[in-house]
Enzyme design. Structure first.
Site, mmCIF file in Angstrom:
data_model
loop_
_atom_site.group_PDB
_atom_site.id
_atom_site.type_symbol
_atom_site.label_atom_id
_atom_site.label_comp_id
_atom_site.label_asym_id
_atom_site.label_seq_id
_atom_site.Cartn_x
_atom_site.Cartn_y
_atom_site.Cartn_z
ATOM 1 N N ASN A 85 33.193 49.087 72.152
ATOM 2 C CA ASN A 85 32.838 49.036 73.572
ATOM 3 C C ASN A 85 31.378 49.400 73.839
ATOM 4 O O ASN A 85 30.738 48.818 74.704
ATOM 5 C CB ASN A 85 33.760 50.000 74.342
ATOM 6 C CG ASN A 85 33.250 50.326 75.723
ATOM 7 O OD1 ASN A 85 33.306 49.507 76.639
ATOM 8 N ND2 ASN A 85 32.689 51.532 75.878
ATOM 9 N N TYR A 152 20.087 40.902 75.158
ATOM 10 C CA TYR A 152 21.490 41.243 75.428
ATOM 11 C C TYR A 152 22.383 40.014 75.216
ATOM 12 O O TYR A 152 23.419 40.087 74.549
ATOM 13 C CB TYR A 152 21.615 41.762 76.868
ATOM 14 C CG TYR A 152 23.005 42.182 77.291
ATOM 15 C CD1 TYR A 152 23.566 43.379 76.838
ATOM 16 C CD2 TYR A 152 23.763 41.399 78.171
ATOM 17 C CE1 TYR A 152 24.841 43.784 77.238
ATOM 18 C CE2 TYR A 152 25.028 41.785 78.574
ATOM 19 C CZ TYR A 152 25.563 42.980 78.111
ATOM 20 O OH TYR A 152 26.832 43.369 78.512
ATOM 21 N N LYS A 156 25.441 39.508 72.411
ATOM 22 C CA LYS A 156 26.845 39.220 72.752
ATOM 23 C C LYS A 156 27.283 37.860 72.170
ATOM 24 O O LYS A 156 28.426 37.716 71.736
ATOM 25 C CB LYS A 156 27.047 39.258 74.274
ATOM 26 C CG LYS A 156 26.840 40.652 74.894
ATOM 27 C CD LYS A 156 27.791 41.687 74.322
ATOM 28 C CE LYS A 156 27.731 43.008 75.075
ATOM 29 N NZ LYS A 156 28.621 44.048 74.497
ATOM 30 N N THR A 189 29.567 49.819 86.791
ATOM 31 C CA THR A 189 29.220 50.900 85.850
ATOM 32 C C THR A 189 27.706 51.126 85.872
ATOM 33 O O THR A 189 26.959 50.392 86.525
ATOM 34 C CB THR A 189 29.617 50.526 84.405
ATOM 35 O OG1 THR A 189 28.784 49.440 83.991
ATOM 36 C CG2 THR A 189 31.079 50.150 84.285
HETATM 37 N N1 NAP Z 1 29.338 46.522 83.340
HETATM 38 C C1 NAP Z 1 29.444 45.214 83.277
HETATM 39 O O1 NAP Z 1 29.295 44.503 84.282
HETATM 40 C C2 NAP Z 1 29.767 44.552 81.969
HETATM 41 C C3 NAP Z 1 29.966 43.167 81.965
HETATM 42 C C4 NAP Z 1 30.284 42.525 80.771
HETATM 43 C C5 NAP Z 1 30.404 43.268 79.621
HETATM 44 N N2 NAP Z 1 30.200 44.620 79.636
HETATM 45 C C6 NAP Z 1 30.344 45.348 78.387
HETATM 46 O O2 NAP Z 1 31.267 46.399 78.563
HETATM 47 C C7 NAP Z 1 30.974 47.453 77.636
HETATM 48 C C8 NAP Z 1 30.879 48.773 78.367
HETATM 49 O O3 NAP Z 1 29.778 48.701 79.262
HETATM 50 P P1 NAP Z 1 29.628 49.660 80.533
HETATM 51 O O4 NAP Z 1 29.379 48.762 81.658
HETATM 52 O O5 NAP Z 1 30.736 50.650 80.584
HETATM 53 O O6 NAP Z 1 28.233 50.366 80.162
HETATM 54 P P2 NAP Z 1 27.717 51.859 80.403
HETATM 55 O O7 NAP Z 1 28.322 52.468 81.609
HETATM 56 O O8 NAP Z 1 26.237 51.755 80.311
HETATM 57 O O9 NAP Z 1 28.294 52.656 79.131
HETATM 58 C C9 NAP Z 1 27.820 52.346 77.850
HETATM 59 C C10 NAP Z 1 28.481 53.256 76.823
HETATM 60 O O10 NAP Z 1 27.893 52.930 75.552
HETATM 61 C C11 NAP Z 1 27.459 54.134 74.943
HETATM 62 N N3 NAP Z 1 26.291 53.972 74.081
HETATM 63 C C12 NAP Z 1 25.116 53.387 74.390
HETATM 64 N N4 NAP Z 1 24.245 53.533 73.365
HETATM 65 C C13 NAP Z 1 24.919 54.221 72.392
HETATM 66 C C14 NAP Z 1 24.572 54.691 71.104
HETATM 67 N N5 NAP Z 1 23.333 54.511 70.586
HETATM 68 N N6 NAP Z 1 25.504 55.350 70.382
HETATM 69 C C15 NAP Z 1 26.738 55.571 70.886
HETATM 70 N N7 NAP Z 1 27.119 55.164 72.104
HETATM 71 C C16 NAP Z 1 26.214 54.500 72.844
HETATM 72 C C17 NAP Z 1 27.092 55.036 76.101
HETATM 73 O O11 NAP Z 1 27.060 56.376 75.643
HETATM 74 P P3 NAP Z 1 25.915 57.440 76.074
HETATM 75 O O12 NAP Z 1 26.436 58.129 77.303
HETATM 76 O O13 NAP Z 1 25.790 58.340 74.912
HETATM 77 O O14 NAP Z 1 24.653 56.644 76.348
HETATM 78 C C18 NAP Z 1 28.218 54.734 77.086
HETATM 79 O O15 NAP Z 1 29.364 55.487 76.769
HETATM 80 C C19 NAP Z 1 29.680 47.027 76.944
HETATM 81 O O16 NAP Z 1 29.972 46.413 75.703
HETATM 82 C C20 NAP Z 1 29.079 46.014 77.888
HETATM 83 O O17 NAP Z 1 28.208 45.111 77.239
HETATM 84 C C21 NAP Z 1 29.890 45.279 80.773
#
Ligand code: NAP
Length: 245
Positions: A85, A152, A156, A189
């Protein structure tokens, strides 16, 4: 007992997944850089495991995965699941304005780390003749291309190709690990906040992210987590596919 290895549980979708995976017959192992402040996770009964990892440091992943697998009770395991994730969205700029260190971090966390985690998951789970699944959280950004998001999107798209290829490699044998990529839609998020708060000079698509927020088009992390867990544990988890939910 079902065992879940989940990356990036500190916030956003990962935190919502972790919260919902806390169930009596589940054992959750969080592979996370930052510990959660979420009280439901901190006070979970039965306790969940935290293994601290910065996914930029791919050399540490083997040790962490060995530790994770050492928590599995062989006498009581019916399934093992890895959810890749964690991800970063930056750099959000035209490619000529980015720096190589940003490109490297994005591709390491979003693509190389899931590849290394999946490789180790398949190797370490080989002797378990049970259900084994890897869910790679991808994005429709692999297909829907916006200016300023080339790295990005590339990460993906790479993750989708990786899932398809490893799915073909694993096949349909009795001991195969099933690998699926999923496009979860737009979620409310920190990743979205980061994108819409960028200045337009640097990130030309910031307005689009603001518009989807203003129009209420973002799903809640909890709703998306519910759909993803249903996919992960259900019959529609088809080997080597990319699924849009
Ligand atoms: N939000 C959207 O609209 C959306 C849409 C499509 C896909 N996604 C995908 O959904 C997934 C979750 O995204 P989200 O929206 O929940 O993002 P988010 O709120 O930014 O959370 C990202 C998570 O990844 C962790 N992370 C980032 N860099 C890291 C590292 N170097 N080592 C370990 N952990 C790390 C962060 O931990 P830290 O707190 O330590 O930084 C956080 O827990 C991702 O794969 C994203 O690409 C999101």
């Amino acid at each position: 007992m079902k065992y879940f290895l989940l990356t990036g549980t500190s916030r956003g979708l990962g935190e919502a997944l972790a919260e919902q995976l806390i169930q009596p017959e589940h054992h959750l192992i969080c592979l996370s850089r930052t510990r959660t402040m979420n009280t439901a996770l901190i006070s979970a009964i039965p306790p969940i495991d935290y293994l601290e990892i910065d996914l930029n440091d791919t050399d540490q992943i083997a040790t962490i995965m060995e530790q994770a697998f050492s928590r599995i009770d062989r006498s009581n395991v019916e399934g093992i699941y890895l959810i890749n994730n964690a991800a970063v969205v930056s750099p959000l700029s035209r490619i000529e304005q980015g720096r190589s260190e940003q490109f490297k971090q994005n591709l390491t966390v979003n693509l190389l780390a899931p590849i290394v985690l999946t490789s180790l998951f398949i190797r370490l789970s080989e002797s378990f003749q049970i259900e084994k699944r890897v869910l790679n959280i991808s994005s429709s950004s692999a297909k829907n291309l916006l200016p300023g998001m080339s790295v990005y999107s590339a990460s993906k798209a790479g993750l989708d190709v990786f899932s398809k290829c490893v799915g073909a490699e694993q096949g349909d044998g009795a001991n195969a690990v099933k690998v699926v990529s999923v496009w979860p839609g737009m979620i409310d998020t920190a990743l979205q906040t980061e994108a819409r708060n960028m200045d337009k000079e640097t990130f030309a698509s910031a307005d689009i992210f603001q518009m989807v927020k203003d129009r209420g088009m973002l799903a809640s992390p909890a709703d998306v987590a519910t759909k993803l867990i249903k996919l992960l544990l259900g019959d529609h988890f088809i080997q080597g596919t990319v699924i849009e939910i």
